[in-house]
Design an enzyme around this catalytic site. Structure first.
Site, mmCIF file in Angstrom:
data_model
loop_
_atom_site.group_PDB
_atom_site.id
_atom_site.type_symbol
_atom_site.label_atom_id
_atom_site.label_comp_id
_atom_site.label_asym_id
_atom_site.label_seq_id
_atom_site.Cartn_x
_atom_site.Cartn_y
_atom_site.Cartn_z
ATOM 1 N N HIS A 13 22.820 5.251 1.431
ATOM 2 C CA HIS A 13 22.635 6.708 1.471
ATOM 3 C C HIS A 13 23.753 7.272 2.341
ATOM 4 C CE1 HIS A 13 20.909 10.653 1.969
ATOM 5 N NE2 HIS A 13 19.894 10.340 1.186
ATOM 6 N N GLU A 27 19.504 17.665 -5.938
ATOM 7 C CA GLU A 27 20.133 16.551 -5.216
ATOM 8 C C GLU A 27 21.295 16.015 -6.032
ATOM 9 O OE1 GLU A 27 16.443 14.865 -2.526
ATOM 10 O OE2 GLU A 27 16.738 13.968 -4.471
ATOM 11 N N TRP A 84 8.056 7.618 4.407
ATOM 12 C CA TRP A 84 9.296 8.129 5.005
ATOM 13 C C TRP A 84 10.120 8.980 4.040
ATOM 14 C CZ3 TRP A 84 12.186 4.299 8.721
ATOM 15 C CH2 TRP A 84 11.277 3.814 9.676
ATOM 16 N N ALA A 85 9.702 9.016 2.780
ATOM 17 C CA ALA A 85 10.521 9.729 1.786
ATOM 18 C C ALA A 85 10.598 11.206 2.157
ATOM 19 C CB ALA A 85 9.936 9.560 0.393
ATOM 20 N N ARG A 97 20.882 4.121 -8.255
ATOM 21 C CA ARG A 97 19.705 4.958 -8.499
ATOM 22 C C ARG A 97 20.028 6.446 -8.329
ATOM 23 N NH1 ARG A 97 15.646 7.228 -5.035
ATOM 24 N NH2 ARG A 97 16.734 6.326 -3.273
ATOM 25 N N ARG A 110 25.460 9.220 -5.133
ATOM 26 C CA ARG A 110 25.547 8.648 -3.783
ATOM 27 C C ARG A 110 26.646 7.617 -3.587
ATOM 28 N NH1 ARG A 110 19.177 8.006 -2.596
ATOM 29 N NH2 ARG A 110 18.909 10.236 -2.504
ATOM 30 N N ALA A 147 3.485 3.901 -2.596
ATOM 31 C CA ALA A 147 3.244 4.706 -3.798
ATOM 32 C C ALA A 147 2.880 3.840 -4.997
ATOM 33 C CB ALA A 147 4.501 5.524 -4.109
ATOM 34 N N GLY A 161 12.028 14.245 -2.283
ATOM 35 C CA GLY A 161 11.020 14.614 -3.255
ATOM 36 C C GLY A 161 10.965 13.703 -4.457
ATOM 37 N N SER A 184 0.825 -1.212 0.000
ATOM 38 C CA SER A 184 0.000 0.000 0.000
ATOM 39 C C SER A 184 0.861 1.265 0.000
ATOM 40 C CB SER A 184 -0.902 0.002 1.229
ATOM 41 O OG SER A 184 -0.099 -0.041 2.400
ATOM 42 N N SER A 225 12.965 7.221 -7.503
ATOM 43 C CA SER A 225 12.273 5.967 -7.155
ATOM 44 C C SER A 225 10.792 6.169 -6.887
ATOM 45 C CB SER A 225 12.942 5.297 -5.957
ATOM 46 O OG SER A 225 13.080 6.205 -4.916
ATOM 47 N N LEU A 226 10.414 7.251 -6.221
ATOM 48 C CA LEU A 226 8.972 7.504 -6.098
ATOM 49 C C LEU A 226 8.390 7.642 -7.500
ATOM 50 C CD1 LEU A 226 8.786 10.003 -3.098
ATOM 51 C CD2 LEU A 226 7.835 7.698 -3.189
ATOM 52 N N HIS A 261 19.928 2.025 1.876
ATOM 53 C CA HIS A 261 18.806 2.943 1.642
ATOM 54 C C HIS A 261 17.850 2.458 0.561
ATOM 55 C CE1 HIS A 261 16.739 6.781 1.424
ATOM 56 N NE2 HIS A 261 17.058 6.927 0.156
HETATM 57 P P1 FAD Z 1 6.734 0.900 -0.020
HETATM 58 O O1 FAD Z 1 6.269 2.291 0.073
HETATM 59 O O2 FAD Z 1 7.920 0.507 0.775
HETATM 60 O O3 FAD Z 1 5.505 0.001 0.413
HETATM 61 C C1 FAD Z 1 5.639 -1.399 0.563
HETATM 62 C C2 FAD Z 1 4.282 -1.947 0.898
HETATM 63 O O4 FAD Z 1 4.306 -3.366 0.782
HETATM 64 C C3 FAD Z 1 3.842 -1.666 2.341
HETATM 65 O O5 FAD Z 1 2.472 -1.346 2.334
HETATM 66 C C4 FAD Z 1 4.055 -3.006 3.046
HETATM 67 O O6 FAD Z 1 3.186 -3.205 4.124
HETATM 68 C C5 FAD Z 1 3.711 -3.951 1.913
HETATM 69 N N1 FAD Z 1 4.271 -5.287 2.078
HETATM 70 C C6 FAD Z 1 5.572 -5.672 2.058
HETATM 71 N N2 FAD Z 1 5.665 -7.005 2.251
HETATM 72 C C7 FAD Z 1 4.394 -7.462 2.379
HETATM 73 C C8 FAD Z 1 3.819 -8.731 2.630
HETATM 74 N N3 FAD Z 1 4.577 -9.837 2.781
HETATM 75 N N4 FAD Z 1 2.477 -8.822 2.726
HETATM 76 C C9 FAD Z 1 1.676 -7.729 2.599
HETATM 77 N N5 FAD Z 1 2.167 -6.495 2.366
HETATM 78 C C10 FAD Z 1 3.504 -6.380 2.263
HETATM 79 N N6 FAD Z 1 12.650 8.044 -3.058
HETATM 80 C C11 FAD Z 1 12.443 9.170 -3.768
HETATM 81 O O7 FAD Z 1 12.190 9.108 -4.976
HETATM 82 N N7 FAD Z 1 12.519 10.373 -3.144
HETATM 83 C C12 FAD Z 1 12.792 10.513 -1.818
HETATM 84 O O8 FAD Z 1 12.829 11.614 -1.301
HETATM 85 C C13 FAD Z 1 13.024 9.339 -1.064
HETATM 86 N N8 FAD Z 1 13.339 9.414 0.247
HETATM 87 C C14 FAD Z 1 13.450 8.269 0.972
HETATM 88 C C15 FAD Z 1 13.681 8.352 2.338
HETATM 89 C C16 FAD Z 1 13.745 7.196 3.103
HETATM 90 C C17 FAD Z 1 13.972 7.301 4.581
HETATM 91 C C18 FAD Z 1 13.609 5.940 2.487
HETATM 92 C C19 FAD Z 1 13.683 4.672 3.277
HETATM 93 C C20 FAD Z 1 13.409 5.859 1.104
HETATM 94 C C21 FAD Z 1 13.326 7.009 0.344
HETATM 95 N N9 FAD Z 1 13.110 6.950 -1.025
HETATM 96 C C22 FAD Z 1 12.918 8.103 -1.734
HETATM 97 C C23 FAD Z 1 12.832 5.681 -1.673
HETATM 98 C C24 FAD Z 1 11.316 5.519 -1.837
HETATM 99 O O9 FAD Z 1 10.687 6.036 -0.687
HETATM 100 C C25 FAD Z 1 10.904 4.076 -2.017
HETATM 101 O O10 FAD Z 1 11.674 3.479 -3.026
HETATM 102 C C26 FAD Z 1 9.443 3.991 -2.421
HETATM 103 O O11 FAD Z 1 8.644 4.701 -1.517
HETATM 104 C C27 FAD Z 1 8.990 2.550 -2.481
HETATM 105 O O12 FAD Z 1 7.607 2.532 -2.676
HETATM 106 P P2 FAD Z 1 6.884 1.159 -2.916
HETATM 107 O O13 FAD Z 1 5.456 1.481 -3.208
HETATM 108 O O14 FAD Z 1 7.631 0.341 -3.889
HETATM 109 O O15 FAD Z 1 6.999 0.407 -1.500
HETATM 110 C C1 SIN Z 2 16.722 11.984 0.253
HETATM 111 O O1 SIN Z 2 15.871 12.795 0.570
HETATM 112 O O2 SIN Z 2 17.931 12.148 0.371
HETATM 113 C C2 SIN Z 2 16.274 10.708 -0.321
HETATM 114 C C3 SIN Z 2 16.037 10.905 -1.753
HETATM 115 C C4 SIN Z 2 16.003 9.571 -2.408
HETATM 116 O O3 SIN Z 2 16.262 8.556 -1.792
HETATM 117 O O4 SIN Z 2 15.737 9.574 -3.617
#
Ligand code: FAD
Ligand code: SIN
Length: 528
Positions: A238, A114, A45-46, A381, A285, A15, A49, A13, A386-387, A346
């Site tokens: 990171h 960045e 947690w992102a 990356r 990075r 992005a 941006g 659930s 990634s978002l 990261h």
């Molecule tokens: P996630 O948002 O991680 O969601 C995973 C989902 O899968 C969750 O709902 C979880 O409950 C579910 N799930 C996992 N395993 C199971 C299971 N077995 N059964 C049921 N559900 C499950 N990227 C950017 O582009 N810009 C940023 O500024 C940035 N900042 C970041 C800062 C931090 C601290 C971190 C950790 C990452 C950051 N990133 C950033 C990376 C980016 O946030 C992630 O790559 C992205 O949000 C991943 O999204 P996703 O939808 O793939 O997974």
């Molecule tokens: C950050 O804000 O430094 C994270 C950005 C990212 O992971 O893309």
């Protein structure tokens, strides 16, 4: 055992998962599973941006080139073009959902900078972009009558033809078995199409900025079901995770360096990055993390300093309100003093191999977001891509499912989950111990700088743990910790095997035994 039937099942659930759900729900009944609360993934947690070409003077070509330079040439150019060209529309869709991107002074939005970007192109909501995005997507999903959100439901394994009442060797995926955290009961969630959006595998490492649930479940499930995975050796570290003995995984966004922050040696105050790269703190990075690792080891330090205190205090508070407030709670005023930082895992660049429609090898199974290896990131990356990947591929999966609905076979009758030969676990301590062990040796042996000997040591330990965990899994009732441990071992194995196959140093994979770059950039592809 209860069987739940939907048109499309989405596991995750964040992005990627919620984007797919919102794009499917006008036509289909959609279920979204999350293994904890809906906002527990990395998305919320992102900080920094989302990258997109939005300003006159910036170009798609420039964003494409920056992505490929950061990815050390391993990227799939077609994927990069697809994502970069779809980025502005993805940002517009988010704005339409109510994401309050910071406004600019002359342009519509404020764009930050960045590492690795040759232009200002990151839209953001202060320093907590992910939280704003997650809230907007959750609201849209909640408001849609065709979307059922199911938190606290931990997917165990994908359902394929071999789980049918009538056995079939066909690789089609028909949903997933999942266990409820609340009741401990296993149900089947059955659908014509399944989208994996389970995020990354950061928790394979001792220190990671990722949330507790980043245990690579989707990658491990897809691999066990027969899908190929790719480029697992590329784990992004990171550079600037807060060094604090109580708060172990608080990220200090790269935008702090983007807005002028300097990395310094704590004992001398020397700004060291210019010695390593002409782009200094704004190098990609992998370059910055390796330079920090080098200095920390060379000087026997626990951390280095990230300093933005030379900027006016109001500028710092305005750009980084959350970081400022969080660090004040810990006794650090970033308008006056530097922040102790260390590199931490990261981002998982590798994952389940997908195409431009987010399709995996297995009919009926799609993967989007950090779980996937779409070809976007290559060997490293680029920040804030990634978002973006989540929005573009979440929508691409939805488009493909909608366009090809009639070709997806209706699921057969599925066998219930069999618990007849297991009992309740009496040795929780074993699970905890194995978790700690994996994360520790992955950090020590499969980290920023690698050698073949260290990788082989890690492989040896993984083989032993794999046997232990399989034995445990075979005897005891499934529980979330055990499911995650089984997946961690699987993913650690995939990382180490991929790292052993790469006989060069490229992007995030740096090994002292093969310090040079091979002339041809080739993906590592593991076949089950
Ligand atoms: P996630 O948002 O991680 O969601 C995973 C989902 O899968 C969750 O709902 C979880 O409950 C579910 N799930 C996992 N395993 C199971 C299971 N077995 N059964 C049921 N559900 C499950 N990227 C950017 O582009 N810009 C940023 O500024 C940035 N900042 C970041 C800062 C931090 C601290 C971190 C950790 C990452 C950051 N990133 C950033 C990376 C980016 O946030 C992630 O790559 C992205 O949000 C991943 O999204 P996703 O939808 O793939 O997974
Ligand atoms: C950050 O804000 O430094 C994270 C950005 C990212 O992971 O893309």
């Amino acid at each position: 055992m209860t069987a739940h039937q939907f048109d499309v099942l989405i596991i995750g659930s964040g992005a990627a998962g919620l984007t797919a759900a919102i794009n499917l729900a006008d036509r289909f009944k959609v279920a979204v599973l999350a293994k904890g609360a809906l906002s527990d993934g990395s998305t919320a947690w992102a900080q920094g941006g989302i990258a997109a070409v939005l300003e006159p003077g910036d170009t798609f070509d420039s964003h494409i080139e920056d992505t490929i330079i950061a990815g050390a040439g391993l990227n799939n150019r077609k994927t990069v073009e697809f994502v970069v060209e779809n980025a502005p529309a993805a940002i517009e869709r988010l704005a339409a959902l109510g994401v309050p991107f910071n406004p600019g002074e002359t342009e519509r939005w404020h764009l930050t900078r960045e590492g690795g970007h040759s232009h200002r192109r990151i839209v953001h909501v202060n320093d907590a972009t992910g939280w704003a995005v997650q809230q907007a997507l959750e609201k849209a999903a909640n408001d849609h009558p065709n979307i059922t959100l199911i938190p606290d439901m931990v997917a165990i394994d994908l359902i394929t033809g071999r789980h049918g009442e009538v056995y079939s060797a066909m690789p089609n995926v028909h949903g997933v078995y999942a266990v409820s955290r609340k009741t401990g009961r296993v149900s089947s969630y059955i659908a014509r199409a399944t989208i994996l959006s389970t995020g990354g595998a950061g928790r394979t490492y001792l220190y990671s900025t990722a949330p507790r649930g980043a245990t690579g479940d989707g990658i491990a499930m897809a691999w066990r079901a027969g899908a190929r995975v790719s480029n697992m050796e590329f784990n992004q570290f990171h550079p600037t995770c807060l060094y604090n003995l109580q708060v172990k995984n608080f990220l200090i966004t790269e935008a702090v360096r983007g807005e002028g922050g300097h990395l310094k040696i704590p004992t001398t105050g020397e700004r060291f990055m210019p010695r390593f790269d002409p782009r200094a703190e704004l190098a990609p990075r992998d370059v910055v993390a390796r330079a920090m690792d080098h200095e920390i080891k060379r000087l026997g330090l626990d951390f280095v300093h990230l300093d933005i205190s030379h900027k006016p205090p109001e500028f710092v508070r305005e750009h980084f309100p959350n970081i400022h407030a969080k660090l004040l709670e810990l006794g650090i005023d970033i308008t006056r003093e530097p922040i102790p930082v260390v590199p931490a895992q990261h981002y998982t660049c590798g994952g389940v191999l997908t195409d431009l429609d987010a399709r995996t090898d297995l009919p009926g199974l799609y993967a989007a977001g950090e779980v996937a290896q779409s070809g976007l990131h290559g060997a490293n990356r680029l920040a804030s891509n990634s978002l973006l990947e989540c929005f573009v591929f979440g929508a691409a999966a939805a488009r493909h499912i909608t366009a090809h609905w009639d070709e997806l076979p209706a699921p057969p009758a599925i066998r219930p989950w069999d618990e007849s030969r297991v009992s309740d676990s009496d040795e929780e301590v074993v699970v905890q111990q194995c978790w700690r062990e994996i994360r520790q040796f992955m950090w020590n042996f499969v980290g920023i700088v690698r050698t073949t000997k260290r990788l082989e040591r890690a492989k040896h330990r993984i083989d032993l743990l794999r046997q232990e965990v399989a034995d445990y899994y075979g005897h005891f009732r499934v529980a979330p910790d055990l499911i995650e441990l089984r997946n961690l071992v699987e993913v650690a194995d995939l990382i180490v095997r991929s790292a052993l196959l790469r006989k060069e140093s490229r992007g995030l994979h740096y090994t002292l035994d093969y310090p040079n770059l091979l002339p041809e950039a080739k993906d590592t592809i593991l076949v089950p």
